[in-house]
Design a protein around this motif. Structure first.
Motif, short mmCIF file in Angstrom:
data_model
loop_
_atom_site.label_atom_id
_atom_site.label_comp_id
_atom_site.label_asym_id
_atom_site.label_seq_id
_atom_site.Cartn_x
_atom_site.Cartn_y
_atom_site.Cartn_z
N ALA A 1 21.98 -4.64 9.71
CA ALA A 1 20.82 -4.33 8.88
C ALA A 1 19.67 -3.78 9.71
N SER A 2 19.59 -4.16 10.99
CA SER A 2 18.46 -3.70 11.80
C SER A 2 18.47 -2.20 12.00
N SER A 3 19.66 -1.58 12.07
CA SER A 3 19.70 -0.12 12.22
C SER A 3 19.21 0.57 10.94
N ILE A 4 19.52 0.00 9.79
CA ILE A 4 19.04 0.55 8.51
C ILE A 4 17.51 0.42 8.45
N ILE A 5 17.01 -0.74 8.81
CA ILE A 5 15.55 -0.98 8.78
C ILE A 5 14.84 0.01 9.68
N SER A 6 15.35 0.18 10.89
CA SER A 6 14.74 1.11 11.85
C SER A 6 14.75 2.54 11.30
N LYS A 7 15.88 2.95 10.74
CA LYS A 7 15.98 4.31 10.20
C LYS A 7 15.02 4.51 9.02
N LEU A 8 14.94 3.53 8.13
CA LEU A 8 14.03 3.64 6.98
C LEU A 8 12.58 3.77 7.45
N ASN A 9 12.19 2.95 8.41
CA ASN A 9 10.80 2.97 8.88
C ASN A 9 10.48 4.23 9.67
N ASN A 10 11.45 4.78 10.38
CA ASN A 10 11.19 5.95 11.23
C ASN A 10 11.40 7.29 10.53
N ASN B 1 -13.31 -0.98 2.02
CA ASN B 1 -13.59 -1.40 3.38
C ASN B 1 -12.83 -2.67 3.77
N LYS B 2 -11.97 -3.15 2.90
CA LYS B 2 -11.21 -4.36 3.16
C LYS B 2 -9.72 -4.03 3.05
N MET B 3 -8.96 -4.44 4.05
CA MET B 3 -7.52 -4.19 4.01
C MET B 3 -6.79 -5.47 3.63
N ILE B 4 -5.73 -5.31 2.85
CA ILE B 4 -4.92 -6.45 2.42
C ILE B 4 -3.46 -6.09 2.62
N THR B 5 -2.66 -7.06 3.04
CA THR B 5 -1.24 -6.85 3.24
C THR B 5 -0.46 -7.72 2.27
N ASP B 6 0.47 -7.11 1.55
CA ASP B 6 1.32 -7.83 0.60
C ASP B 6 2.78 -7.61 0.96
N GLU B 7 3.60 -8.58 0.59
CA GLU B 7 5.05 -8.49 0.75
C GLU B 7 5.67 -8.28 -0.62
N PHE B 8 6.62 -7.36 -0.71
CA PHE B 8 7.31 -7.08 -1.96
C PHE B 8 8.81 -7.15 -1.75
N ARG B 9 9.51 -7.49 -2.81
CA ARG B 9 10.97 -7.48 -2.83
C ARG B 9 11.40 -6.43 -3.84
N ASP C 1 -3.99 3.29 -2.62
CA ASP C 1 -4.62 3.42 -1.30
C ASP C 1 -3.79 2.78 -0.19
N VAL C 2 -2.52 3.14 -0.12
CA VAL C 2 -1.62 2.58 0.90
C VAL C 2 -2.01 3.12 2.27
N GLU C 3 -2.19 2.21 3.21
CA GLU C 3 -2.51 2.57 4.59
C GLU C 3 -1.24 2.56 5.46
N LYS C 4 -0.41 1.53 5.28
CA LYS C 4 0.79 1.38 6.10
C LYS C 4 1.87 0.69 5.28
N ILE C 5 3.12 1.08 5.53
CA ILE C 5 4.24 0.47 4.82
C ILE C 5 5.42 0.34 5.77
N ARG C 6 6.08 -0.80 5.73
CA ARG C 6 7.23 -1.07 6.60
C ARG C 6 8.28 -1.83 5.83
N VAL C 7 9.55 -1.48 6.04
CA VAL C 7 10.65 -2.30 5.55
C VAL C 7 10.84 -3.42 6.56
N THR C 8 10.86 -4.66 6.09
CA THR C 8 11.01 -5.80 7.01
C THR C 8 12.37 -6.46 6.91
N GLY C 9 13.13 -6.14 5.86
CA GLY C 9 14.45 -6.73 5.72
C GLY C 9 15.28 -6.01 4.67
N ARG D 1 6.67 -4.57 3.40
CA ARG D 1 5.30 -5.02 3.67
C ARG D 1 4.37 -3.83 3.53
N VAL D 2 3.36 -3.97 2.66
CA VAL D 2 2.44 -2.87 2.36
C VAL D 2 1.01 -3.30 2.68
#
Length: 103
Positions: free
Chosen positions: A1-10, A55-63, A28-36, A45-46
Motif C-alpha cells: 500500500a505504501s507504493s500506492i500512497i506515494s504515487k497518489l501523493n506525488n 487566516n486560520k488553518m484547519i486539518t481534517d481526516e476523511f475516509r 480553500d484547500v491548502e494541502k492534501i495527502r493520502v495517509t492510508g 488528510r486535508v
C-alpha cells in the motif's frame, strides 16, 4: 500500500484537490495527502483555510470508501481512479443515476 500512497501523493495532486473540493466539500484547500489505503477505501488528510479572513488553518481526516472491496493492487488502483473520475465529473456538473429514469 505504501507504493500506492506515494504515487497518489506525488503524481495525482490535482485529482486529490478535485476529490477534496467536489466529493468532500472542503473549500480553500491548502494541502492534501493520502495517509492510508486498504481494501475498503483510502484515508485523506486535508488542510484548509478557515475563518472570515482565511487566516486560520484547519486539518481534517476523511475516509473515502471504495464501491467494492479490493483484493489486489490493480483493483485498488482501479477504485482510486473511479473516485477521481467521480470528483472530476461532479466538478464539471455531470450527474448520473439518482435523478435519471431507466427506460
Amino acid at each position: 500500500a505504501s507504493s500506492i500512497i506515494s504515487k497518489l501523493n506525488n503524481e495525482h495532486e490535482e485529482d486529490l484537490f478535485l476529490t477534496a473540493t467536489h466529493l468532500l466539500d472542503v473549500k480553500d484547500v491548502e494541502k492534501i495527502r493520502v495517509t492510508g489505503v486498504d481494501r475498503l477505501g483510502m484515508d485523506i488528510r486535508v488542510t484548509s483555510f478557515q475563518g472570515a479572513r482565511r487566516n486560520k488553518m484547519i486539518t481534517d481526516e476523511f475516509r473515502v470508501g471504495f464501491r467494492i472491496p479490493v483484493i489486489s493492487v490493480e483493483d485498488a488502483k482501479s477504485e482510486v481512479l473511479k473516485v477521481f473520475q467521480e470528483a472530476w465529473e461532479k466538478g464539471k456538473g455531470l450527474t448520473w443515476g439518482e435523478e435519471e429514469e431507466v427506460p
